[in-house]
Design a protein around this motif. Sequence first.
Motif, PDB file in Angstrom:
ATOM      1  N   GLY A 182     -18.321 -39.048 -26.470  1.00 37.01           N
ATOM      2  CA  GLY A 182     -19.652 -39.540 -26.119  1.00 37.01           C
ATOM      3  C   GLY A 182     -20.756 -38.894 -26.931  1.00 37.01           C
ATOM      4  N   LYS A 183     -20.401 -37.909 -27.761  1.00 30.72           N
ATOM      5  CA  LYS A 183     -21.390 -37.235 -28.600  1.00 30.72           C
ATOM      6  C   LYS A 183     -21.229 -37.680 -30.052  1.00 30.72           C
ATOM      7  CE  LYS A 183     -21.879 -33.137 -25.686  1.00 30.72           C
ATOM      8  NZ  LYS A 183     -21.798 -31.655 -25.638  1.00 30.72           N
ATOM      9  N   PRO A 184     -22.275 -37.492 -30.873  1.00 25.84           N
ATOM     10  CA  PRO A 184     -22.185 -37.936 -32.273  1.00 25.84           C
ATOM     11  C   PRO A 184     -21.224 -37.060 -33.079  1.00 25.84           C
ATOM     12  CG  PRO A 184     -24.250 -36.794 -31.870  1.00 25.84           C
ATOM     13  CD  PRO A 184     -23.612 -36.980 -30.532  1.00 25.84           C
ATOM     14  N   ILE A 185     -20.521 -37.684 -34.016  1.00 26.09           N
ATOM     15  CA  ILE A 185     -19.565 -36.982 -34.864  1.00 26.09           C
ATOM     16  C   ILE A 185     -20.245 -35.933 -35.729  1.00 26.09           C
ATOM     17  CG2 ILE A 185     -19.721 -38.574 -36.823  1.00 26.09           C
ATOM     18  CD1 ILE A 185     -16.451 -37.090 -35.415  1.00 26.09           C
ATOM     19  N   THR A 186     -21.563 -36.049 -35.876  1.00 28.26           N
ATOM     20  CA  THR A 186     -22.301 -35.106 -36.731  1.00 28.26           C
ATOM     21  C   THR A 186     -22.282 -33.683 -36.193  1.00 28.26           C
ATOM     22  OG1 THR A 186     -24.318 -35.835 -35.588  1.00 28.26           O
ATOM     23  CG2 THR A 186     -23.848 -36.828 -37.731  1.00 28.26           C
ATOM     24  N   ILE A 187     -21.816 -33.464 -34.965  1.00 30.03           N
ATOM     25  CA  ILE A 187     -21.775 -32.099 -34.441  1.00 30.03           C
ATOM     26  C   ILE A 187     -20.755 -31.250 -35.187  1.00 30.03           C
ATOM     27  CG2 ILE A 187     -22.520 -32.812 -32.147  1.00 30.03           C
ATOM     28  CD1 ILE A 187     -19.665 -32.464 -31.187  1.00 30.03           C
ATOM     29  N   LEU A 246     -19.288 -47.597 -34.352  1.00 21.70           N
ATOM     30  CA  LEU A 246     -20.083 -47.803 -35.568  1.00 21.70           C
ATOM     31  C   LEU A 246     -21.419 -47.073 -35.538  1.00 21.70           C
ATOM     32  CD1 LEU A 246     -19.372 -51.571 -36.317  1.00 21.70           C
ATOM     33  CD2 LEU A 246     -18.435 -49.549 -37.443  1.00 21.70           C
ATOM     34  N   LYS A 247     -21.745 -46.449 -34.403  1.00 23.73           N
ATOM     35  CA  LYS A 247     -22.933 -45.610 -34.340  1.00 23.73           C
ATOM     36  C   LYS A 247     -22.588 -44.139 -34.555  1.00 23.73           C
ATOM     37  CE  LYS A 247     -25.520 -48.684 -31.242  1.00 23.73           C
ATOM     38  NZ  LYS A 247     -26.195 -48.793 -29.917  1.00 23.73           N
ATOM     39  N   GLY A 248     -21.314 -43.868 -34.820  1.00 22.58           N
ATOM     40  CA  GLY A 248     -20.894 -42.497 -35.064  1.00 22.58           C
ATOM     41  C   GLY A 248     -20.637 -41.705 -33.793  1.00 22.58           C
ATOM     42  N   ILE A 249     -20.483 -42.393 -32.646  1.00 25.09           N
ATOM     43  CA  ILE A 249     -20.235 -41.709 -31.377  1.00 25.09           C
ATOM     44  C   ILE A 249     -18.730 -41.526 -31.183  1.00 25.09           C
ATOM     45  CG2 ILE A 249     -20.562 -41.773 -28.885  1.00 25.09           C
ATOM     46  CD1 ILE A 249     -23.127 -41.415 -30.527  1.00 25.09           C
ATOM     47  N   ILE A 250     -18.313 -40.326 -30.852  1.00 23.58           N
ATOM     48  CA  ILE A 250     -16.899 -39.996 -30.691  1.00 23.58           C
ATOM     49  C   ILE A 250     -16.334 -40.706 -29.463  1.00 23.58           C
ATOM     50  CG2 ILE A 250     -15.247 -38.124 -30.272  1.00 23.58           C
ATOM     51  CD1 ILE A 250     -17.268 -36.266 -31.703  1.00 23.58           C
ATOM     52  N   ARG A 251     -15.191 -41.389 -29.637  1.00 22.98           N
ATOM     53  CA  ARG A 251     -14.546 -42.114 -28.542  1.00 22.98           C
ATOM     54  C   ARG A 251     -13.212 -41.487 -28.138  1.00 22.98           C
ATOM     55  NH1 ARG A 251     -18.765 -43.905 -26.324  1.00 22.98           N
ATOM     56  NH2 ARG A 251     -19.934 -45.487 -27.482  1.00 22.98           N
ATOM     57  N   THR A 252     -12.445 -40.987 -29.080  1.00 25.99           N
ATOM     58  CA  THR A 252     -11.183 -40.318 -28.744  1.00 25.99           C
ATOM     59  C   THR A 252     -11.065 -39.039 -29.561  1.00 25.99           C
ATOM     60  OG1 THR A 252      -9.901 -41.501 -30.439  1.00 25.99           O
ATOM     61  CG2 THR A 252     -10.022 -42.501 -28.243  1.00 25.99           C
ATOM     62  N   TRP A 253     -10.261 -38.087 -29.030  1.00 29.23           N
ATOM     63  CA  TRP A 253     -10.181 -36.745 -29.618  1.00 29.23           C
ATOM     64  C   TRP A 253      -8.834 -36.150 -29.187  1.00 29.23           C
ATOM     65  CZ3 TRP A 253     -13.957 -34.276 -32.534  1.00 29.23           C
ATOM     66  CH2 TRP A 253     -13.900 -32.891 -32.666  1.00 29.23           C
ATOM     67  N   ASN A 254      -7.898 -36.005 -30.121  1.00 29.46           N
ATOM     68  CA  ASN A 254      -6.558 -35.567 -29.725  1.00 29.46           C
ATOM     69  C   ASN A 254      -6.435 -34.039 -29.717  1.00 29.46           C
ATOM     70  OD1 ASN A 254      -6.428 -34.968 -32.474  1.00 29.46           O
ATOM     71  ND2 ASN A 254      -4.328 -35.693 -32.693  1.00 29.46           N
ATOM     72  N   LYS A 255      -5.239 -33.564 -29.344  1.00 24.39           N
ATOM     73  CA  LYS A 255      -5.004 -32.120 -29.250  1.00 24.39           C
ATOM     74  C   LYS A 255      -5.163 -31.445 -30.609  1.00 24.39           C
ATOM     75  CE  LYS A 255      -3.948 -31.891 -24.863  1.00 24.39           C
ATOM     76  NZ  LYS A 255      -4.814 -31.162 -23.904  1.00 24.39           N
TER      77      LYS A 255
END
Length: 597
Positions: A322-327, A298-307
């Motif tokens: 671990g980085k913000p989705i805003t990137i 809910l803070k916009g921090i990326i937790r999972t990321w698929n291929k």
Amino acid sequence: MNSAETCLTARALSGFEALLALDQSVWEAFPCPAYLCSSDGRIVRSNQRAAALWGRSPRLGEAQERYCGAARLFRSDGTPLLPNAAPMEVALRTGNSQDEREIVIGRPDGSRTTVLTNVEVLKTDDRVEGAIGFLQEVRCSESHPDFPLEADSRVREIFDALPVAIYATDADGTLTFFNRAAAELAGRKPHAGKDKWCVSWRLRHADGSLMPHEECPMAQSIKEQRPIRGMEAYLERPDGTMIPFAPYPTPMFSLSGKLMGAVNMLIDLRDSRRANEAAQHLAAIVESSDDAIVSKDLKGIIRTWNKGAERLFGYRAQEVIGKPITIIIPGDRQDEEPHILERIGRGEPIEHYETRRVRKDGSIVDISLTVSPVRDAHGRVVGASKIARDISERKQAEMQRDLLVAELSHRVKNALATVTSIARQSFASNPDPVDAQRSFLARIHALSKTHSRLAESRWSGVSLETLFLDELAPYRQDNGSNVRVWGQPIMLAPKHAVILAMAAHELATNAAKHGALSTRAGSVEVIWEPDEQGRIQIRWIEKGGPKLVPPTRSGFGRLLVERVLASDLGSSVQMDFAENGLRCIITLPTLMSDGGA
């Protein structure tokens, strides 16, 4: 909730969650001081026996109440024991249970007592969720009951009401107690005082081979006088039903160290295995999906990321988790994220919408995005999942469609002007009406052929020479002196041919209306050859036409030549409106193949 629902719920919970969910009356039924800590060491459950031993009642769930409820801790030699060396802290930090650790606890009134501490770590898929601690006062009287299930009828009633299978044996392995859940799991009524080692009719190893009762985990625990953990087996009912389960046998000793028997808890693994299989299946779907599937908190921090996300956005998972989705959100769209998080926090799904994102290399990609809330086991919204689909090709196709629609409209108008120009050239300068008609029809046929070629979207290829000859055929004089097309054989792929043909048509139409092909004395020469970098350079040269006046604005035809060639073929276009005729140089990248195929 009925007993069946309670049983299903208990089987779905992890060990830590099951203990946390137990009614306080069950905790009070434990015949020894007991307490439960979460993974960060906070005391979340305890009973009155523990409070009496500590001389105080801990404030459950508070950060200050960690690892032990005692006011102070000491080693057996009387030296202070820091909280980070307490058996509970060691167990949670290392993930290893702590057996028979002797410590001294200090009460608020200044008194001290020596206790034996046993800490059992509670894990799910190797992740520590918490731990349960049992305390035994060393100076306790031997008259205190050593075996909880024989303590009194109230204890038996409580354990009989538990939805988890529990049974006990004496030191010889003879069954002394079983609760209702154990009988239901076994599919039979065991015989207390007669059956040995276990409640089941038959046992099998994890590979399906038969397991003799005297070799079962309970027998192993009693013979080796140690708890047995980390095993799985199959319980076979009399009707042949096979049930996977995990046993947790623990030997019980008197204060003098004499083995009194053992207690075993059997965890039905059917629901957890189905859940694990479903989770693994879902994980495989997510990982193999062509779409980008990303989750964030809910803070916009990326937790999972698929291929799929790696392919679409160019970042590897380890680079962004671990980085913000805003990137990946462009600067002009940063205001989207707070609005999305606000709605997700309220539990609202967000229907798919189209937006743009930025790749690792800085390029912009058009995507269709769907966002849904992610909830924890208690139904609380803890984050969001996003499914992003690349719609760049569709957007490009839409732009191409709009361009072709505009081109069609433009061509209809140009076709009338072209027919007029052909008629003028065919009839005005030819006194023989029959010959003029024959010339006119031939040119109309050539124009039709050119448009037919442009409409064929499934070409296997067309030569550059044919393309220009088709477009210039309607204006070619009978002796061919006003049109010259030459260069080495080059085949164009269908996409490149269609786009270049549109440009050639505009150039030819413009020459017929305003340039060299508008008079009998004018001529057009088209020459192509590779330059030093291997690119194809096409030169369109007009001569002998009326004095050319540079245009004051760019019409549709000029924009089509300059912009479409640049955007779709990566070409460069130079146009020189000289007085003696237009010169246009088109430089194409090496997207074509040489040869006369």
